[in-house]
Design a protein around this motif. Structure first.
Motif, PDB file in Angstrom:
ATOM      1  N   ASP A  26      46.071  86.692  59.281  1.00 28.02           N
ATOM      2  CA  ASP A  26      46.716  85.751  60.202  1.00 28.02           C
ATOM      3  C   ASP A  26      45.852  85.615  61.450  1.00 28.02           C
ATOM      4  OD1 ASP A  26      48.845  85.457  58.481  1.00 28.02           O
ATOM      5  OD2 ASP A  26      50.051  87.017  59.448  1.00 28.02           O
ATOM      6  N   ARG A  27      45.749  84.403  61.956  1.00 27.96           N
ATOM      7  CA  ARG A  27      45.005  84.125  63.186  1.00 27.96           C
ATOM      8  C   ARG A  27      43.574  84.672  63.111  1.00 27.96           C
ATOM      9  NH1 ARG A  27      50.035  85.552  64.560  1.00 27.96           N
ATOM     10  NH2 ARG A  27      49.455  87.714  65.026  1.00 27.96           N
ATOM     11  N   SER A  28      42.876  84.310  62.059  1.00 26.22           N
ATOM     12  CA  SER A  28      41.478  84.722  61.906  1.00 26.22           C
ATOM     13  C   SER A  28      40.653  84.207  63.080  1.00 26.22           C
ATOM     14  CB  SER A  28      40.895  84.153  60.611  1.00 26.22           C
ATOM     15  OG  SER A  28      41.637  84.576  59.488  1.00 26.22           O
ATOM     16  N   ARG A  29      39.781  85.080  63.597  1.00 25.38           N
ATOM     17  CA  ARG A  29      38.932  84.673  64.721  1.00 25.38           C
ATOM     18  C   ARG A  29      37.498  84.398  64.297  1.00 25.38           C
ATOM     19  NH1 ARG A  29      36.705  89.541  67.028  1.00 25.38           N
ATOM     20  NH2 ARG A  29      37.508  91.417  66.027  1.00 25.38           N
ATOM     21  N   ALA A  30      37.174  84.706  63.051  1.00 22.07           N
ATOM     22  CA  ALA A  30      35.855  84.424  62.486  1.00 22.07           C
ATOM     23  C   ALA A  30      35.951  84.589  60.978  1.00 22.07           C
ATOM     24  CB  ALA A  30      34.800  85.371  63.059  1.00 22.07           C
ATOM     25  N   CYS A  31      34.923  84.113  60.279  1.00 21.55           N
ATOM     26  CA  CYS A  31      34.852  84.321  58.828  1.00 21.55           C
ATOM     27  C   CYS A  31      33.453  84.799  58.477  1.00 21.55           C
ATOM     28  CB  CYS A  31      35.157  83.039  58.062  1.00 21.55           C
ATOM     29  SG  CYS A  31      34.983  83.226  56.253  1.00 21.55           S
ATOM     30  N   TYR A  32      33.401  85.869  57.696  1.00 21.53           N
ATOM     31  CA  TYR A  32      32.140  86.431  57.233  1.00 21.53           C
ATOM     32  C   TYR A  32      31.920  86.007  55.788  1.00 21.53           C
ATOM     33  CZ  TYR A  32      28.588  90.076  56.285  1.00 21.53           C
ATOM     34  OH  TYR A  32      27.445  90.758  55.956  1.00 21.53           O
ATOM     35  N   VAL A  33      30.872  85.245  55.539  1.00 18.94           N
ATOM     36  CA  VAL A  33      30.512  84.813  54.186  1.00 18.94           C
ATOM     37  C   VAL A  33      29.648  85.933  53.607  1.00 18.94           C
ATOM     38  CG1 VAL A  33      29.548  82.954  52.791  1.00 18.94           C
ATOM     39  CG2 VAL A  33      30.574  82.435  55.021  1.00 18.94           C
ATOM     40  N   SER A  51      35.705  94.279  53.174  1.00 17.30           N
ATOM     41  CA  SER A  51      36.485  93.054  53.408  1.00 17.30           C
ATOM     42  C   SER A  51      37.864  93.371  53.975  1.00 17.30           C
ATOM     43  CB  SER A  51      36.622  92.258  52.104  1.00 17.30           C
ATOM     44  OG  SER A  51      35.369  91.812  51.652  1.00 17.30           O
ATOM     45  N   ALA A  52      38.518  94.397  53.416  1.00 18.61           N
ATOM     46  CA  ALA A  52      39.840  94.789  53.916  1.00 18.61           C
ATOM     47  C   ALA A  52      39.747  95.265  55.357  1.00 18.61           C
ATOM     48  CB  ALA A  52      40.430  95.882  53.031  1.00 18.61           C
ATOM     49  N   ARG A  57      40.639  93.727  61.327  1.00 15.41           N
ATOM     50  CA  ARG A  57      40.057  93.430  62.634  1.00 15.41           C
ATOM     51  C   ARG A  57      40.073  91.939  62.939  1.00 15.41           C
ATOM     52  NH1 ARG A  57      38.356  97.937  60.418  1.00 15.41           N
ATOM     53  NH2 ARG A  57      37.660  99.713  61.702  1.00 15.41           N
ATOM     54  N   GLY A  58      40.829  91.174  62.164  1.00 14.20           N
ATOM     55  CA  GLY A  58      41.001  89.747  62.432  1.00 14.20           C
ATOM     56  C   GLY A  58      39.880  88.854  61.948  1.00 14.20           C
ATOM     57  N   ILE A  59      39.056  89.356  61.042  1.00 10.52           N
ATOM     58  CA  ILE A  59      37.940  88.566  60.525  1.00 10.52           C
ATOM     59  C   ILE A  59      38.144  88.302  59.037  1.00 10.52           C
ATOM     60  CG2 ILE A  59      35.435  88.515  60.112  1.00 10.52           C
ATOM     61  CD1 ILE A  59      35.124  90.316  62.586  1.00 10.52           C
ATOM     62  N   ALA A  60      38.162  87.033  58.677  1.00  7.50           N
ATOM     63  CA  ALA A  60      38.296  86.638  57.272  1.00  7.50           C
ATOM     64  C   ALA A  60      36.973  86.896  56.550  1.00  7.50           C
ATOM     65  CB  ALA A  60      38.660  85.161  57.174  1.00  7.50           C
ATOM     66  N   THR A  61      37.035  87.057  55.234  1.00  3.42           N
ATOM     67  CA  THR A  61      35.811  87.178  54.439  1.00  3.42           C
ATOM     68  C   THR A  61      35.891  86.262  53.224  1.00  3.42           C
ATOM     69  OG1 THR A  61      36.685  89.069  53.190  1.00  3.42           O
ATOM     70  CG2 THR A  61      35.291  89.568  55.091  1.00  3.42           C
ATOM     71  N   LEU A  62      34.758  85.693  52.882  1.00  6.75           N
ATOM     72  CA  LEU A  62      34.620  84.953  51.630  1.00  6.75           C
ATOM     73  C   LEU A  62      33.543  85.667  50.825  1.00  6.75           C
ATOM     74  CD1 LEU A  62      35.366  82.551  49.828  1.00  6.75           C
ATOM     75  CD2 LEU A  62      33.519  81.257  50.926  1.00  6.75           C
ATOM     76  N   ARG A  63      33.994  86.454  49.833  1.00  7.95           N
ATOM     77  CA  ARG A  63      33.074  87.126  48.915  1.00  7.95           C
ATOM     78  C   ARG A  63      32.800  86.196  47.738  1.00  7.95           C
ATOM     79  NH1 ARG A  63      36.329  92.101  47.052  1.00  7.95           N
ATOM     80  NH2 ARG A  63      38.083  91.285  48.263  1.00  7.95           N
ATOM     81  N   TYR A  64      31.609  86.284  47.174  1.00 13.32           N
ATOM     82  CA  TYR A  64      31.286  85.408  46.045  1.00 13.32           C
ATOM     83  C   TYR A  64      30.243  86.057  45.157  1.00 13.32           C
ATOM     84  CZ  TYR A  64      27.275  84.268  49.008  1.00 13.32           C
ATOM     85  OH  TYR A  64      26.147  84.357  49.798  1.00 13.32           O
ATOM     86  N   LEU A 102      31.558  81.030  61.992  1.00 14.87           N
ATOM     87  CA  LEU A 102      31.099  81.503  60.681  1.00 14.87           C
ATOM     88  C   LEU A 102      29.925  82.460  60.857  1.00 14.87           C
ATOM     89  CD1 LEU A 102      31.071  78.427  58.244  1.00 14.87           C
ATOM     90  CD2 LEU A 102      32.886  80.096  58.646  1.00 14.87           C
ATOM     91  N   ILE A 103      29.999  83.580  60.155  1.00 15.92           N
ATOM     92  CA  ILE A 103      28.919  84.557  60.087  1.00 15.92           C
ATOM     93  C   ILE A 103      28.543  84.664  58.614  1.00 15.92           C
ATOM     94  CG2 ILE A 103      28.280  86.967  60.492  1.00 15.92           C
ATOM     95  CD1 ILE A 103      30.753  86.966  62.479  1.00 15.92           C
ATOM     96  N   ALA A 104      27.265  84.715  58.316  1.00 13.42           N
ATOM     97  CA  ALA A 104      26.828  84.848  56.925  1.00 13.42           C
ATOM     98  C   ALA A 104      25.965  86.093  56.777  1.00 13.42           C
ATOM     99  CB  ALA A 104      26.052  83.612  56.479  1.00 13.42           C
ATOM    100  N   GLY A 105      25.900  86.600  55.568  1.00  9.90           N
ATOM    101  CA  GLY A 105      25.085  87.788  55.318  1.00  9.90           C
ATOM    102  C   GLY A 105      25.561  88.493  54.078  1.00  9.90           C
ATOM    103  N   GLY A 106      25.382  89.817  54.056  1.00  9.43           N
ATOM    104  CA  GLY A 106      25.832  90.533  52.881  1.00  9.43           C
ATOM    105  C   GLY A 106      25.246  91.917  52.775  1.00  9.43           C
ATOM    106  N   LYS A 107      25.577  92.547  51.664  1.00  9.96           N
ATOM    107  CA  LYS A 107      25.101  93.886  51.360  1.00  9.96           C
ATOM    108  C   LYS A 107      23.715  93.790  50.725  1.00  9.96           C
ATOM    109  CE  LYS A 107      25.598  98.378  50.818  1.00  9.96           C
ATOM    110  NZ  LYS A 107      24.145  98.591  50.929  1.00  9.96           N
TER     111      LYS A 107
END
Length: 224
Positions: A26-33, A51-52, A57-64, A102-107
């Motif tokens: 709820d009320r995401s303040r950013a999204c990490y791709v 991701s959890a 911490r209020g940050i959404a994630t889009l895993r792919y 939007l923030i992008a990156g990964g493992k």
């Protein structure tokens, strides 16, 4: 409160569709791709826990998934295919979260493919890149060649690294970040390896390390 990730499909073009998982607090303040590493896909326990933790911490994630992982292959896609997948995932995130940071990156591999994509042509709407264990060199072959393209990136970058990471000797990653100047931030985890695992004799456990890198990313994201 944890919310179950939402399954999605991302169209990548020539490589076909790939699966994705959206975690949206709820009320995401950013999204990490969030792209996965070379040897394990988006449902690996590290990806799920990370991701959890960001959701808390209020940050959404889009895993792919990258196409090779979607097809059950073991050999990573060529850079051009991986970079096209990164772009498709970023476009999907921008569609879902118009106007959100939007923030992008990964493992590991996923972070490096994201940085290569950004260096080739800026990823639309992406404000910063976050690398969870940047794979600077193969194990036992210290080098900084894999970081050369980072000089072409002009948005903020965060490097989350362990001091026992066999794919990024500390002195080398410190030198890379120093050369990048104010664009780059390095967060080091003492005694952590490439998977952010610490030895029992360190006096810390993996959960503590995970919380520290999650906090570091959240604070850095807030500053964007």
């Amino acid at each position: 409160m944890a919310v179950a990730p939402q399954p999605l499909t991302i169209e990548t073009g020539k490589s076909g569709p790939v699966s994705a998982l959206l975690s949206r607090p709820d009320r995401s303040r950013a999204c990490y791709v969030f792209a996965h590493g070379a040897g394990a896909g988006m449902t690996h326990s590290f990806m799920e826990i990370f991701s959890a933790g960001l959701s808390e911490r209020g940050i959404a994630t889009l895993r792919y998934q990258f196409p090779y992982m979607e097809k059950g292959g073991k050999r990573p896609d060529p850079p051009a295919v991986a970079q096209a997948t990164v772009r498709a995932a970023v476009a999907k995130a921008a569609e879902i979260f118009p106007g959100l940071t939007l923030i992008a990156g990964g493992k590991s591999f996923g972070g490096r493919m994201t940085s290569q994509a950004q260096a080739a042509a800026p990823l639309p709407a992406v404000r910063g890149l976050a690398f969870v264990g940047f794979p600077l060199h193969p194990a036992g072959k210290p080098s900084t060649d894999r970081a050369d393209h980072l000089a072409k990136i002009d948005i903020p970058m965060l490097f989350l690294q362990g001091t026992r990471d066999s794919l990024a000797e500390v002195a080398l990653i410190e030198g890379v970040v120093k050369r990048l100047g104010s664009r780059a931030t390095l967060h080091l985890e003492e005694g952590a390896d490439h998977s952010f695992h610490v030895l029992a004799r360190s006096g810390r456990n993996d959960r503590e390390v995970m919380n520290e890198i999650l906090d570091a990313l959240a604070v850095w994201a807030e500053a964007l």
